[in-house]
Design an enzyme around this catalytic site. Structure first.
Site, PDB file in Angstrom:
ATOM      1  N   LYS A   1       8.170 -39.857 -28.324  1.00 44.37           N
ATOM      2  CA  LYS A   1       8.314 -38.400 -27.778  1.00 44.37           C
ATOM      3  C   LYS A   1       8.259 -37.514 -28.798  1.00 44.37           C
ATOM      4  CE  LYS A   1      10.465 -37.866 -23.926  1.00 44.37           C
ATOM      5  NZ  LYS A   1      11.483 -37.511 -22.963  1.00 44.37           N
TER       6      LYS A   1
ATOM      7  N   GLY B   1       7.341 -34.063 -20.383  1.00 47.49           N
ATOM      8  CA  GLY B   1       8.225 -33.387 -19.639  1.00 47.49           C
ATOM      9  C   GLY B   1       8.595 -32.143 -20.248  1.00 47.49           C
TER      10      GLY B   1
ATOM     11  N   VAL C   1       5.148 -37.746 -24.337  1.00 51.11           N
ATOM     12  CA  VAL C   1       5.541 -39.083 -24.691  1.00 51.11           C
ATOM     13  C   VAL C   1       4.186 -39.902 -24.848  1.00 51.11           C
ATOM     14  CG1 VAL C   1       6.738 -41.081 -23.980  1.00 51.11           C
ATOM     15  CG2 VAL C   1       7.490 -38.964 -23.314  1.00 51.11           C
TER      16      VAL C   1
ATOM     17  N   ASP D   1      19.210 -33.547 -15.433  1.00 54.72           N
ATOM     18  CA  ASP D   1      17.998 -33.565 -14.809  1.00 54.72           C
ATOM     19  C   ASP D   1      17.786 -34.899 -14.212  1.00 54.72           C
ATOM     20  OD1 ASP D   1      15.671 -32.340 -14.023  1.00 54.72           O
ATOM     21  OD2 ASP D   1      14.729 -32.858 -16.211  1.00 54.72           O
TER      22      ASP D   1
ATOM     23  N   PHE E   1      10.986 -31.636 -22.424  1.00 49.44           N
ATOM     24  CA  PHE E   1      11.223 -31.834 -23.865  1.00 49.44           C
ATOM     25  C   PHE E   1      10.022 -31.937 -24.592  1.00 49.44           C
ATOM     26  CE2 PHE E   1      15.300 -32.906 -21.539  1.00 49.44           C
ATOM     27  CZ  PHE E   1      16.050 -31.993 -21.897  1.00 49.44           C
ATOM     28  N   GLY E   2       8.691 -32.562 -24.029  1.00 47.05           N
ATOM     29  CA  GLY E   2       7.768 -32.950 -24.663  1.00 47.05           C
ATOM     30  C   GLY E   2       6.809 -33.919 -24.015  1.00 47.05           C
TER      31      GLY E   2
ATOM     32  N   ILE F   1       1.589 -41.085 -22.223  1.00 50.00           N
ATOM     33  CA  ILE F   1       2.151 -42.092 -21.099  1.00 50.00           C
ATOM     34  C   ILE F   1       3.186 -41.076 -20.271  1.00 50.00           C
ATOM     35  CG2 ILE F   1       1.778 -44.174 -22.075  1.00 50.00           C
ATOM     36  CD1 ILE F   1       4.911 -44.280 -22.741  1.00 50.00           C
ATOM     37  N   GLY F   2       3.395 -39.791 -20.686  1.00 50.22           N
ATOM     38  CA  GLY F   2       4.044 -39.005 -19.990  1.00 50.22           C
ATOM     39  C   GLY F   2       4.469 -37.600 -20.621  1.00 50.22           C
TER      40      GLY F   2
END
Length: 867
Positions: free
Chosen positions: A538, A519, A524, A633, A521-522, A516-517
């Site tokens: 995540k 970024g 999700v 961020d 950082f990794g 679902i996402g």
């Protein structure tokens, strides 16, 4: 001159004092006696009024109380509310008297009765008693020096202008009609104001979303002002915490008998409540009977109380007691006949939020043993995942039953009980020999001793072997830079969130199927736990924590941050080099998908609420946490939306988990192009003002409904409907231009043409004033000099209307013209829209320019990775 004035005043009034029982203004003098009966005809018991008759003093009975209970009190005349009382714990009858003598004030039943209350020993004789228009009752000496003031000994109320220094408190009454000191206190601490019940903290001011923390200096005193409540520090020059309220000529704050701290203002002749803490009545541990359960049904403000299944109300309905009559609440320190009853799962006991566990890493039996050895302990709460043991001492209040929340499903309460003697005798009534010694013991005792020695020897050998194995394993683990989930249990770190097994999350996410996402950082993934709770999982990349304990400490810090506008970390999982974080699920997705997508348009009020919620969350990160956190961020992708478009910030604090190599970027650049503050490009010191800049850029996008840097057709005006970014990917570079919206907003601000900046999809459903307010706040946030940007707490105040909106400093916004020029130049070179919606440029010349030039050509490229 002051002694002469008082002497003249005394001579003028002495005759009246001796022959009449009329009330006086501002001053009375020693050898004066008053009672309710003596002054009831002239002024309903009042013998003294302040100069402007704002307050009165006398012997009064509170509303609704029996007419036999009277108190020497100060009353606010307009509202008829008692703001201070002397003998609150020792009422007298209607004939009770107040004596003013050179030694001070005393209250007694009559002239011959023993004194029930008096002022302390004074350094010099009293010359006059004065009631000021502030409500302060003051004893003066002959030089007009204060000997004693009622403001120095508050009861349950303070009024505008009165100070409550650190360490002082307000004590609530037993009930509205009984002024006796109750169990609730409002206390001013060195860093906050808090509520306590029988010594247990159940609310803090800074945790309330309406309180703004401006700085973290020590608090010196609390006071009520025309504009709200403030906690002051730095010799009274700095506001530490503020509750901003509409201006009012008279305001008071009270520790109410209900357990709430209430601020109210005068409206006509009644006091109107403006602020109550806590807002949820179930968060007050006295709202239900002791050991009772409280919940609010259908969002009702009226609490519904019940007892746990194994308990029922006692005869006086003051506490819940066991259904099993062989068990009773403990009344002594005898530990030989104790038992523990599992009372309830999934509750919130309020004092647990404000204290550290009594022990960490204990099993349940050890936790209960700790309570058994403590005579004042009445029960325990035990958290299975973190092995946390909380003790309930002195008094067991009611619990908040959160039926629709999975937050406390791991917390179990246990009530300490005494086994009654007759029940104990029956339980011990087994087969005995003639001497009364159990026969079975004669057989088992020798065998038990033999096996006990063997068992102890084996356990000692096993413990030595396990310690040696773990030592070797830990050494190898650190050499590899990895650790396992099982290794984490050896550390006792308060506040560590729930630890999930990798297989559990693998099943919950269906082998990480639904992404679902994504970024920097990794990635999700959406998951569903065994209790049907939907979560967001995540997978963190580039993890480089140097040790297991350091990793757990950072997770505990992030997991302990609780705010309505911050995404909650529910737990974690660590296996080898893999780290997974489990968050609450936001069903409306991220702001960028809602704002820039093709779905229903966000109405103006929804946009404003999202901006306000985001500002509150950032303000809490900057100055509401124990440790300041700079997000670094802030952008629409990291603002998630829950029910009714409630904004919650995600990915805060994750920079603490980056690898050493990745963390080194923090000093040069971290975040997302287009939202980065100018100081990132100059290697200047980074502060929380970098988040303020990013928030300003997000505000501009909320106004326009599109990215601050986006392609627009030269043949179309800026106010035409925005098309989806992918529609432009087929347009030729010759027919498209790059519009830098912050510069356009600056131009329209100078001309006062704010409506031209609004998202055209709003179709006039917003006013020029509404847009102008947000644009001015946004421009103040994006000042080039960090010192000129407001704090996020100030931004919240401006958005709510409690602080005047600042005027943007044009000299600190000229850099936007430079950026706009470079973006315009960038639109003339070959460009295209990537699949992610970010702009990608290729230079046509080899002239590189400075760092500002390079910024222009990678306007939306992300440094921290794709989102």
């Amino acid at each position: 001159m002051r002694p002469v004035f008082l002497s003249l005043f005394l001579s003028l009034h002495l005759h009246v004092l001796l022959v009449s029982s009329i009330s006086f203004t501002e001053f009375v003098f020693p050898n004066f006696t008053a009672s309710n009966l003596k002054f009831v005809d002239s002024s309903q018991g009042a013998f003294l009024f302040s100069r402007n008759a704002t307050f009165k003093a006398g012997m009064f009975s509170p509303r609704g109380d029996a007419p036999s209970n009277f108190y020497f009190s100060v009353v606010h005349v307009a509202s008829d509310i008692i703001i201070w009382s002397a003998n609150r714990d020792s009422p007298v009858s209607r004939s009770g008297i107040m004596n003013l003598l050179p030694q001070g004030i005393s209250v007694s039943e009559d002239d011959k009765s023993q004194t029930v209350w008096s002022t302390p020993v004074l350094p010099s004789p009293v010359f006059a008693l004065r009631l000021m228009d502030s409500g302060n009752l003051v004893l003066l000496d002959r030089f007009n020096v204060s000997l004693w003031e009622s403001f120095g000994f508050p009861t349950d109320t303070i009024v505008a202008g009165q100070r409550l220094p650190v360490g002082m408190f307000l004590s609530g009454s037993v009930q509205d009609g009984n002024f006796s000191t109750g169990d609730h206190k409002f206390l001013v601490g060195e860093s906050d104001a808090l509520l306590q019940w029988k010594g247990q903290t159940y609310w803090k001011l800074r945790m309330d979303t309406r309180a703004y923390v401006n700085m973290n200096f020590p608090v010196e005193y609390l006071t009520i002002t025309r504009n709200g409540l403030v906690l002051m520090g730095r010799n009274g020059t700095s506001v530490i915490i503020q509750v901003a309220l509409p201006p009012s000529d008279f305001r008071m704050a009270k520790m109410d008998s209900s357990g709430k701290f209430i601020i109210s203002r005068l409206s006509g002749q009644t006091m109107v409540s403006e602020f109550e803490g806590p807002a949820n009545s179930c968060e007050i541990p006295s709202v239900c009977a002791g050991i009772g359960l409280c919940h609010l049904e259908n969002a009702s403000e009226n609490p519904i109380c019940s007892c746990p299944d194994e308990l029922h109300l006692d005869t006086d309905e003051s506490t819940c007691v066991p259904n099993d009559y062989s068990l009773a609440l403990p009344v002594s320190c005898d530990t030989s006949n104790l038992s523990y009853l599992d009372i309830v799962v999934g509750v919130s006991y309020l004092s647990n939020r404000f204290v550290s566990p009594a022990q960490m890493g204990f099993n349940l039996t050890s936790c209960q043993d700790l309570c058994s050895r403590n005579c004042s302990c009445l029960g325990v709460f035990y958290e299975n995942t973190s092995l946390s043991c909380y003790l309930v001492n002195n008094a067991f209040g009611s619990m908040s039953l959160e039926q629709n929340s999975a937050d406390n499903q791991d917390l179990v309460g246990y009530l300490k009980l005494t086994i009654k003697e007759h029940s104990k005798d029956r339980r011990n009534d087994i087969s005995h020999n003639g001497s009364g010694f159990p026969l079975i013991a004669l057989v088992l005792l020798p065998c038990t001793g033999f096996f006990l020695l063997i068992t102890l020897g084996f356990l000692w050998w096993r413990r030595f072997a396990v310690m040696r194995y773990n030592s070797i394993r830990e050494k190898k683990s650190f050499q590899r830079g990895s650790f396992s989930s099982g290794d984490l249990g050896s550390f006792r770190i308060p506040g560590l969130p729930q630890k999930f097994e990798y297989e559990t999350l693998e099943r919950a996410t269906d082998n990480f199927r639904t992404q679902i996402g994504a970024g920097g950082f990794g990635s999700v993934y959406k998951g569903t736990l065994s209790d049907n709770t939907i979560v967001a999982v995540k997978k963190i990349t580039n993890l480089g924590v140097h040790g297991r304990k350091e990793f757990c400490t950072e997770i505990a810090i992030i997991g302990n941050i609780r705010h309505a506008n911050l995404v909650k970390l529910r737990g974690f999982c660590a296996r080898g080099r893999q780290l997974l974080l489990v968050y609450e699920y936001m069903n409306q997705g991220s702001l960028d998908k809602t704002l820039f997508g093709a779905g229903p348009v966000l109405e103006w009020q929804e946009r404003f609420d999202i901006a306000l919620g985001t500002a509150r969350g950032l303000a809490y990160l900057h100055c509401g946490c124990d440790q300041k956190i700079i997000h670094c961020d802030v952008k629409p992708e990291n603002i998630l939306l829950h029910d009714h478009f409630q904004a919650k910030i995600s990915d805060f604090g994750l920079s603490k988990l980056l690898s050493q190599e990745e963390s080194s970027l923090f000093t040069t650049m971290r975040g997302t192009r287009g939202y980065l503050a100018p100081e990132w490009l100059t290697n200047a010191a980074i502060s929380e003002k970098a988040d303020v800049y990013s928030f300003g850029m997000v505000l501009l996008e909320l106004v326009s409904g599109r990215k601050n840097c986006s392609f627009k057709s030269h043949s179309h005006s800026l106010m035409e409907n925005r098309q989806d970014h992918r529609d432009h990917s087929s347009s030729s570079s010759s027919s498209t231009g790059l519009v830098y919206f912050p510069l356009y907003a600056l131009d329209m601000h100078e001309q006062g043409r704010y409506l031209e900046l609004a998202d055209p999809r709003l179709e006039g459903r917003v006013t020029n004033e509404e847009i102008g307010k947000v644009i001015r706040i946004a421009l103040c946030c994006v000042h080039e000099e960090p010192a000129l940007r407001p704090t996020m707490a100030a931004v919240v105040g401006m958005m709510e209307g409690n602080i005047p909106v600042g005027n943007p400093r044009m000299e600190s916004l000229n850099f936007l013209r430079f950026y706009g020029l470079r973006f315009a130049e960038a639109s003339m070179v070959e460009g295209q829209i990537g699949e992610s919606g970010d702009l990608v440029f290729r230079r046509e010349s080899s002239n590189s320019g400075g760092s500002r030039n390079s910024l222009s050509y990678v306007a939306s490229q992300q440094v921290s990775g794709p989102r």
